[in-house]
Write an enzyme that holds these catalytic residues in place. Structure first.
Site, PDB file in Angstrom:
ATOM      1  N   PHE A 128       0.845  -1.195   0.000  1.00 20.93           N
ATOM      2  CA  PHE A 128       0.000   0.000   0.000  1.00 20.93           C
ATOM      3  C   PHE A 128       0.887   1.254   0.000  1.00 20.93           C
ATOM      4  O   PHE A 128       1.914   1.282   0.685  1.00 20.93           O
ATOM      5  CB  PHE A 128      -0.921  -0.018   1.228  1.00 20.93           C
ATOM      6  CG  PHE A 128      -1.956   1.063   1.200  1.00 20.93           C
ATOM      7  CD1 PHE A 128      -3.069   0.958   0.372  1.00 20.93           C
ATOM      8  CD2 PHE A 128      -1.820   2.204   1.972  1.00 20.93           C
ATOM      9  CE1 PHE A 128      -4.030   1.962   0.334  1.00 20.93           C
ATOM     10  CE2 PHE A 128      -2.769   3.219   1.937  1.00 20.93           C
ATOM     11  CZ  PHE A 128      -3.883   3.096   1.114  1.00 20.93           C
ATOM     12  N   ASP A 205       1.255  -5.127   8.105  1.00 19.69           N
ATOM     13  CA  ASP A 205       0.087  -4.247   8.013  1.00 19.69           C
ATOM     14  C   ASP A 205      -1.142  -5.145   7.830  1.00 19.69           C
ATOM     15  O   ASP A 205      -1.263  -5.855   6.828  1.00 19.69           O
ATOM     16  CB  ASP A 205       0.251  -3.282   6.832  1.00 19.69           C
ATOM     17  CG  ASP A 205      -0.884  -2.270   6.758  1.00 19.69           C
ATOM     18  OD1 ASP A 205      -1.992  -2.550   7.278  1.00 19.69           O
ATOM     19  OD2 ASP A 205      -0.677  -1.192   6.162  1.00 19.69           O
ATOM     20  N   TYR A 230     -11.475   1.063  10.145  1.00 20.49           N
ATOM     21  CA  TYR A 230     -12.663   1.590   9.447  1.00 20.49           C
ATOM     22  C   TYR A 230     -13.117   0.703   8.299  1.00 20.49           C
ATOM     23  O   TYR A 230     -14.095   0.990   7.646  1.00 20.49           O
ATOM     24  CB  TYR A 230     -12.419   3.034   8.969  1.00 20.49           C
ATOM     25  CG  TYR A 230     -11.084   3.267   8.284  1.00 20.49           C
ATOM     26  CD1 TYR A 230     -10.843   2.807   6.998  1.00 20.49           C
ATOM     27  CD2 TYR A 230     -10.051   3.935   8.943  1.00 20.49           C
ATOM     28  CE1 TYR A 230      -9.622   3.015   6.382  1.00 20.49           C
ATOM     29  CE2 TYR A 230      -8.831   4.152   8.341  1.00 20.49           C
ATOM     30  CZ  TYR A 230      -8.621   3.690   7.062  1.00 20.49           C
ATOM     31  OH  TYR A 230      -7.405   3.887   6.465  1.00 20.49           O
ATOM     32  N   LYS A 231     -12.382  -0.401   8.045  1.00 25.59           N
ATOM     33  CA  LYS A 231     -12.812  -1.319   6.988  1.00 25.59           C
ATOM     34  C   LYS A 231     -13.732  -2.375   7.612  1.00 25.59           C
ATOM     35  O   LYS A 231     -14.866  -2.083   7.965  1.00 25.59           O
ATOM     36  CB  LYS A 231     -11.604  -1.953   6.316  1.00 25.59           C
ATOM     37  CG  LYS A 231     -10.634  -0.940   5.705  1.00 25.59           C
ATOM     38  CD  LYS A 231      -9.429  -1.636   5.097  1.00 25.59           C
ATOM     39  CE  LYS A 231      -8.362  -0.654   4.659  1.00 25.59           C
ATOM     40  NZ  LYS A 231      -8.785   0.280   3.621  1.00 25.59           N
ATOM     41  N   ARG A 379     -12.632  -3.029  -7.467  1.00 28.04           N
ATOM     42  CA  ARG A 379     -12.562  -3.873  -6.261  1.00 28.04           C
ATOM     43  C   ARG A 379     -13.968  -4.063  -5.695  1.00 28.04           C
ATOM     44  O   ARG A 379     -14.690  -3.087  -5.454  1.00 28.04           O
ATOM     45  CB  ARG A 379     -11.696  -3.217  -5.187  1.00 28.04           C
ATOM     46  CG  ARG A 379     -10.222  -3.198  -5.474  1.00 28.04           C
ATOM     47  CD  ARG A 379      -9.430  -2.782  -4.227  1.00 28.04           C
ATOM     48  NE  ARG A 379     -10.019  -1.628  -3.534  1.00 28.04           N
ATOM     49  CZ  ARG A 379      -9.554  -1.123  -2.392  1.00 28.04           C
ATOM     50  NH1 ARG A 379      -8.516  -1.677  -1.798  1.00 28.04           N
ATOM     51  NH2 ARG A 379     -10.130  -0.062  -1.832  1.00 28.04           N
TER      52      ARG A 379
END
Ligand SMILES: Cc1ncc(COP(=O)(O)O)c(C=O)c1O
Length: 405
Positions: A128, A205, A230-231, A379
């Protein structure tokens, strides 16, 4: 074949789903919305909405500064709950604080400083962006070399792929457990072992893994880990991230942001920094009580569902999506940009198409919400806790009609 991929078949899968009832625990104002971006921003649960209303009105509005005593232990308390429910981490090793990026910086710097004679940091080209930038900055700041493993844009990262990059010069190795782009799951236990054999430290991560895949940090002997909430943890936009530091490594690690929340006897306000001996050293400044309450509620719901059942449903949803792709979309110029083997695939699927950006915008206009990632990825992240098989069916049906136009 048609029968197995019909909408009626999707309805049957929903009928048989032991987690189906949990969808009703979320705020769903528009039942026709097909939400496929749980891997970016998870849904709001009703319990979270109610808890935040209480924290705002009673604890902040009524209690004012008198509530600080209650809020102070939350970073460690919520961290322990997160560790137990989702990370395979015993208490005293996780805190919830700051953003993922800031936690990455703190953990990476602590690892590098613990091995000052070693001059190399290793990450991979598909990691990322924020992860790559943080280690790029650290390498620049400390005059170290950044070694980039060329990873596979579709398949998982394996110990074999990274072994050439890891030698006695390496201080820190950092990768994502589940790829934000392809959803491929890196082989955490084997890579962690390899890094340890070279005498280096590893930082994972977990942003796309936490809440979707059963992570075993203690059992894998991971040194350090970070991730967002927050996912799949559904804690809301900008909710605080977490970090994990293995208890055995805590005495030898010192993080670089010396704030008063990491200080021993914080309210003695001593003249010099004298950090807490345990995980509390990794805290920095005043904790976001609202965000911490949201993380707590989010993970309560995930704990109720059970991470193994969530994982099982994630595999079923993404496998169904890929089956629909193969039947309808392959002939329309799409290809799967995620592992086909469910054992190495997280809870989202990337579909690649030259017109992905336009198709994403058209889907959103029709009430189907995936996201687009450059250069050609759509996605789809059907969060197992709140997504139905019919949602996957409707999303793919909408996509095939748009692509066939
Ligand atoms: C793997 C990974 N790391 C980090 C982040 C974001 O970092 P931050 O929470 O600091 O914005 C994301 C966001 O999608 C991510 O996917």
């Amino acid at each position: 074949v048609t029968e197995r991929l019909s909408r009626a078949a999707a309805e049957q899968l929903d009928d048989a789903d032991p987690l189906a009832g949990l969808r009703d625990r979320f705020v769903i104002d528009d039942p026709s919305l097909v939400y496929m971006d749980g891997n970016s921003l998870g849904r709001l649960s009703i319990a979270t909405e109610q808890r935040l209303a209480r924290v705002i009105r009673q604890e902040w509005g009524g209690g004012l500064v008198r509530t600080w005593e209650d809020w102070l232990p939350w970073p460690g308390l919520v961290g322990d709950r997160l560790g137990e429910a989702l990370l395979g981490a015993a208490p005293g090793q996780v805190v919830v604080s700051d953003s993922t990026t800031v936690n990455l910086y703190k953990c990476a710097a602590a690892a590098i400083d613990a091995l000052p004679e070693r001059r190399v940091i290793v990450t991979d080209s598909e990691n990322f962006p924020t992860d790559r930038y943080v280690v790029e900055g650290l390498a620049r700041e400390r005059g170290l070399t950044l070694r980039m493993v060329r990873s596979d844009p579709v398949g998982p990262l394996t110990a074999e792929m990274v072994s050439d990059a890891i030698d006695g010069d390496v201080a820190l190795v950092t990768f994502s457990h589940v790829s934000f782009a392809s959803s491929a799951i890196a082989d955490m236990p084997a890579i962690t072992d390899l890094v340890h054999r070279a005498g280096a430290l590893v930082l994972w991560d977990l942003s796309h893994a936490v809440g979707s895949y059963p992570v075993e940090l203690d059992a894998s002997n991971v040194d350090l880990a970070v991730g967002c909430t927050y996912k799949y943890v559904n804690a809301g936009p900008g909710a605080p991230a977490f970090l994990y530091v293995n208890r055995a490594r805590q005495p030898e690690l010192r993080q670089p942001i010396w704030g008063w929340f990491g200080q021993r006897d914080q309210f003695e306000m001593g003249p010099a920094y004298d950090p807490e001996p345990g995980i509390a050293q990794f805290l920095v400044g005043t904790s976001p009580a609202l965000g911490l309450a949201a993380v707590d509620e989010g993970l309560k719901l995930l704990a109720e569902a059970g991470i193994d059942r969530l994982r099982e449903k994630g595999v079923a949803l993404t496998s169904f999506l890929i089956d629909l792709h193969d039947a309808w979309l392959a002939e329309l110029g799409f290809r799967v940009g995620s592992p086909r083997d469910p054992a190495t695939r997280g809870s989202h699927v990337a579909l690649r198409h030259p017109e992905a950006r336009k198709l994403c915008a058209a889907l959103i206009e029709r009430g189907v919400v995936p996201d687009f990632r450059t250069p050609d990825r759509l996605r789809f992240g059907p969060a197992p806790i709140s997504t139905r098989f019919v949602d996957v069916w409707d999303a793919m049906d909408c996509l095939r009609s748009l692509a066939a136009q």
